[in-house]
Design a protein around this motif. Structure first.
Motif, mmCIF file in Angstrom:
data_model
loop_
_atom_site.group_PDB
_atom_site.id
_atom_site.type_symbol
_atom_site.label_atom_id
_atom_site.label_comp_id
_atom_site.label_asym_id
_atom_site.label_seq_id
_atom_site.Cartn_x
_atom_site.Cartn_y
_atom_site.Cartn_z
ATOM 1 N N LEU A 116 39.698 28.558 43.401
ATOM 2 C CA LEU A 116 38.365 28.638 44.774
ATOM 3 C C LEU A 116 37.163 30.069 43.749
ATOM 4 O O LEU A 116 37.577 30.892 43.107
ATOM 5 N N ILE A 117 35.692 29.217 43.897
ATOM 6 C CA ILE A 117 34.523 29.794 44.168
ATOM 7 C C ILE A 117 34.448 30.464 44.843
ATOM 8 O O ILE A 117 34.284 30.749 45.917
ATOM 9 N N GLU A 118 33.735 32.206 44.694
ATOM 10 C CA GLU A 118 34.171 33.175 45.308
ATOM 11 C C GLU A 118 32.282 33.568 44.265
ATOM 12 O O GLU A 118 32.456 34.806 43.712
ATOM 13 N N ASN A 119 31.424 33.444 44.997
ATOM 14 C CA ASN A 119 29.964 34.247 45.368
ATOM 15 C C ASN A 119 29.702 35.439 46.002
ATOM 16 O O ASN A 119 29.998 35.885 47.317
ATOM 17 N N ARG A 120 29.619 36.460 44.785
ATOM 18 C CA ARG A 120 29.745 37.982 45.183
ATOM 19 C C ARG A 120 27.769 38.297 44.563
ATOM 20 O O ARG A 120 28.345 38.930 43.840
ATOM 21 N N PRO A 121 27.246 38.129 45.180
ATOM 22 C CA PRO A 121 26.486 38.614 44.522
ATOM 23 C C PRO A 121 25.731 40.109 44.635
ATOM 24 O O PRO A 121 26.394 41.044 45.983
ATOM 25 N N GLY A 122 25.152 40.655 43.786
ATOM 26 C CA GLY A 122 24.513 41.800 44.294
ATOM 27 C C GLY A 122 24.272 42.907 42.810
ATOM 28 O O GLY A 122 24.832 42.480 41.859
ATOM 29 N N ALA A 123 23.266 43.946 42.376
ATOM 30 C CA ALA A 123 23.420 44.486 41.832
ATOM 31 C C ALA A 123 23.147 44.462 40.252
ATOM 32 O O ALA A 123 23.908 44.038 39.499
ATOM 33 N N ALA A 124 22.681 43.191 40.207
ATOM 34 C CA ALA A 124 22.733 41.785 39.293
ATOM 35 C C ALA A 124 23.822 41.512 38.454
ATOM 36 O O ALA A 124 24.210 41.502 37.184
ATOM 37 N N GLY A 125 25.029 41.128 39.241
ATOM 38 C CA GLY A 125 25.563 40.876 38.957
ATOM 39 C C GLY A 125 26.870 41.689 39.129
ATOM 40 O O GLY A 125 28.167 41.409 38.961
ATOM 41 N N ASN A 126 26.819 42.473 38.990
ATOM 42 C CA ASN A 126 27.646 44.097 38.428
ATOM 43 C C ASN A 126 28.727 44.051 39.949
ATOM 44 O O ASN A 126 29.664 44.318 39.372
ATOM 45 N N VAL A 127 28.622 43.802 41.169
ATOM 46 C CA VAL A 127 29.456 43.392 42.381
ATOM 47 C C VAL A 127 30.371 42.989 42.323
ATOM 48 O O VAL A 127 31.745 43.502 42.400
ATOM 49 N N GLY A 128 30.437 41.923 41.603
ATOM 50 C CA GLY A 128 31.207 40.298 41.378
ATOM 51 C C GLY A 128 31.856 41.405 40.259
ATOM 52 O O GLY A 128 33.648 40.941 40.083
ATOM 53 N N VAL A 129 31.621 41.752 39.319
ATOM 54 C CA VAL A 129 31.739 42.180 38.421
ATOM 55 C C VAL A 129 33.096 43.125 37.815
ATOM 56 O O VAL A 129 34.145 43.160 38.074
ATOM 57 N N GLU A 130 32.032 43.894 39.216
ATOM 58 C CA GLU A 130 33.558 45.412 39.758
ATOM 59 C C GLU A 130 34.782 44.538 40.448
ATOM 60 O O GLU A 130 36.233 45.228 40.249
ATOM 61 N N GLY B 294 45.797 36.293 35.396
ATOM 62 C CA GLY B 294 45.182 36.284 34.934
ATOM 63 C C GLY B 294 44.246 34.481 36.329
ATOM 64 O O GLY B 294 44.509 33.431 36.782
ATOM 65 N N HIS B 295 44.917 35.199 37.965
ATOM 66 C CA HIS B 295 44.564 34.838 38.573
ATOM 67 C C HIS B 295 43.326 35.337 39.219
ATOM 68 O O HIS B 295 42.748 34.678 40.510
ATOM 69 N N THR B 296 42.356 36.028 38.830
ATOM 70 C CA THR B 296 41.641 36.303 39.074
ATOM 71 C C THR B 296 40.665 36.231 37.717
ATOM 72 O O THR B 296 40.962 37.046 36.261
ATOM 73 N N LEU B 297 39.108 35.835 37.501
ATOM 74 C CA LEU B 297 38.629 35.573 37.525
ATOM 75 C C LEU B 297 37.049 35.721 37.195
ATOM 76 O O LEU B 297 36.538 35.332 38.383
ATOM 77 N N VAL B 298 35.839 36.343 36.161
ATOM 78 C CA VAL B 298 34.625 35.907 36.319
ATOM 79 C C VAL B 298 33.889 35.224 35.394
ATOM 80 O O VAL B 298 33.833 35.431 34.154
ATOM 81 N N ILE B 299 33.150 34.665 35.885
ATOM 82 C CA ILE B 299 31.750 33.513 35.310
ATOM 83 C C ILE B 299 30.828 34.321 34.926
ATOM 84 O O ILE B 299 30.197 34.760 35.983
ATOM 85 N N ASN B 300 30.227 34.987 33.573
ATOM 86 C CA ASN B 300 28.944 35.983 34.007
ATOM 87 C C ASN B 300 28.272 35.604 32.699
ATOM 88 O O ASN B 300 28.897 35.121 31.604
ATOM 89 N N THR B 301 26.783 35.810 32.880
ATOM 90 C CA THR B 301 25.758 35.556 31.501
ATOM 91 C C THR B 301 26.350 36.695 31.289
ATOM 92 O O THR B 301 26.860 37.509 31.110
ATOM 93 N N ASN B 302 25.450 37.265 29.398
ATOM 94 C CA ASN B 302 24.903 38.217 28.988
ATOM 95 C C ASN B 302 24.935 39.597 28.950
ATOM 96 O O ASN B 302 25.029 40.393 28.394
ATOM 97 N N GLY B 303 24.692 39.383 30.634
ATOM 98 C CA GLY B 303 24.749 40.843 31.444
ATOM 99 C C GLY B 303 25.919 41.430 31.740
ATOM 100 O O GLY B 303 26.004 42.722 31.888
ATOM 101 N N GLN B 304 27.107 41.207 31.248
ATOM 102 C CA GLN B 304 28.254 41.599 30.773
ATOM 103 C C GLN B 304 28.361 42.821 30.077
ATOM 104 O O GLN B 304 28.862 43.426 30.076
ATOM 105 N N ALA B 305 27.623 42.478 28.472
ATOM 106 C CA ALA B 305 27.964 43.286 27.832
ATOM 107 C C ALA B 305 26.294 44.005 27.671
ATOM 108 O O ALA B 305 26.129 44.922 27.396
ATOM 109 N N ILE B 306 25.250 43.703 29.139
ATOM 110 C CA ILE B 306 24.120 44.184 28.648
ATOM 111 C C ILE B 306 24.057 45.095 30.151
ATOM 112 O O ILE B 306 23.840 46.693 29.528
ATOM 113 N N SER B 307 24.403 45.480 31.173
ATOM 114 C CA SER B 307 24.644 46.576 32.208
ATOM 115 C C SER B 307 25.808 47.460 31.643
ATOM 116 O O SER B 307 25.022 48.467 32.417
#
Length: 278
Positions: free
Chosen positions: A64-78, A87-100
């Motif tokens: 189930l895809i859940e879009n959670r935008p905000g703060a350069a992706g940090n809202v969803g990542v948090e 294993g039932h909660t995942l995030v797909i992200n850019t290299n912003g995962q390493a940059i932030s």
């Protein structure tokens, strides 16, 4: 006494092995939440929706895809960092995962809060401009910007993400002063560019390509190391500014402490999804 100790140790080992096998056989035991930390319609959302059906088919549970935008992706990542490590909660992200973590002083998460599952794609970026701007090349764009310092603007989709940092690198390398204007995703940015409200931007090639081919926006150059086959006549920025290079990637992550069996199962699902030719 020694025999009792050996029996006890053997029992513990058997229980551990049994629990591991049970997890491997039962995972996933419920629908999997796939968080996209950006709005619908962008490059990350596109990749998520491409792998979603194959992941569901491979692992036997809905993704189930859940879009959670905000703060350069940090809202969803948090939200995923705080999720259950099962294993039932995942995030797909850019290299912003390493940059932030390197550029934001106050984050409730860091890189150690996640376990990587797999890189999904290496993403090409593209420098684009509004057709209303009288610049068809990087050199012409730089010349206009230098003639009007602080007047031109560029669109972005989040402070500190790879697109924003690529434009800032271009400013620094070319010695130009242009103003950032941020939007909530690629779609509103493209709308603003087509109307002339935004003069330039670095965006994912995947979302910009249809608009470039239709002539609604103009391709100036590729920030990557080489030209791309889908736009062979578009030069690299390095052909004007030697040494310039910037790219991006997307990856799949789970909360740290997620069992290795679940991570391995997800990885196998990713491999099957990426190998699909449909």
């Amino acid at each position: 006494m020694k025999s009792l100790k050996r029996l006890f140790a053997g029992s513990i080992a058997a229980l551990a092995l049994g629990s591991g096998l049970a997890l491997a056989q039962s995972y996933p035991s419920k629908p999997v939440r796939l968080v996209v930390p950006f709005p619908p319609g962008g490059a990350v959302d596109l990749i998520a929706r491409l792998i979603q059906p194959k992941m569901s088919e491979s692992l036997g549970q809905p993704f189930l895809i859940e879009n959670r935008p905000g703060a350069a992706g940090n809202v969803g990542v948090e939200s995923v960092a705080r999720g259950a490590p099962d294993g039932h909660t995942l995030v797909i992200n850019t290299n912003g995962q390493a940059i932030s973590p390197a550029i934001f002083k106050k984050l409730s998460w860091d890189a150690t809060d996640f376990t990587p599952v797999s890189q999904l794609v290496a993403s090409n970026l593209i420098l684009i401009s509004s057709p209303k701007l009288q610049a068809a090349t990087v050199a012409e764009f730089i010349a206009i910007a230098k003639a009007k310092p602080g007047v031109l603007n560029y669109g972005g989709t989040g402070v500190g993400n790879p697109l924003h940092l690529t434009m800032e690198l271009l400013k620094l390398t070319a010695g130009i002063d242009i103003v950032a204007v941020h939007y909530q995703g690629d779609a509103p940015l493209f709308t603003a560019m087509m109307s002339g409200q935004v003069e330039a931007a670095v965006v994912p090639l995947s979302t910009a390509l249809p608009l470039v081919k239709s002539g609604k926006i103009r391709a100036l150059a590729m920030p990557g190391a080489r030209r791309v086959s889908v736009l062979p006549d578009v030069p690299t920025i390095a052909e004007t500014l030697p040494g310039f290079e910037s790219s991006s990637w997307q990856g799949l992550f789970v909360p740290s402490r997620t069992p290795r069996d679940a991570v391995d199962a997800l990885y196998r699902g990713v491999v099957k999804a990426l190998a699909a030719r449909e």
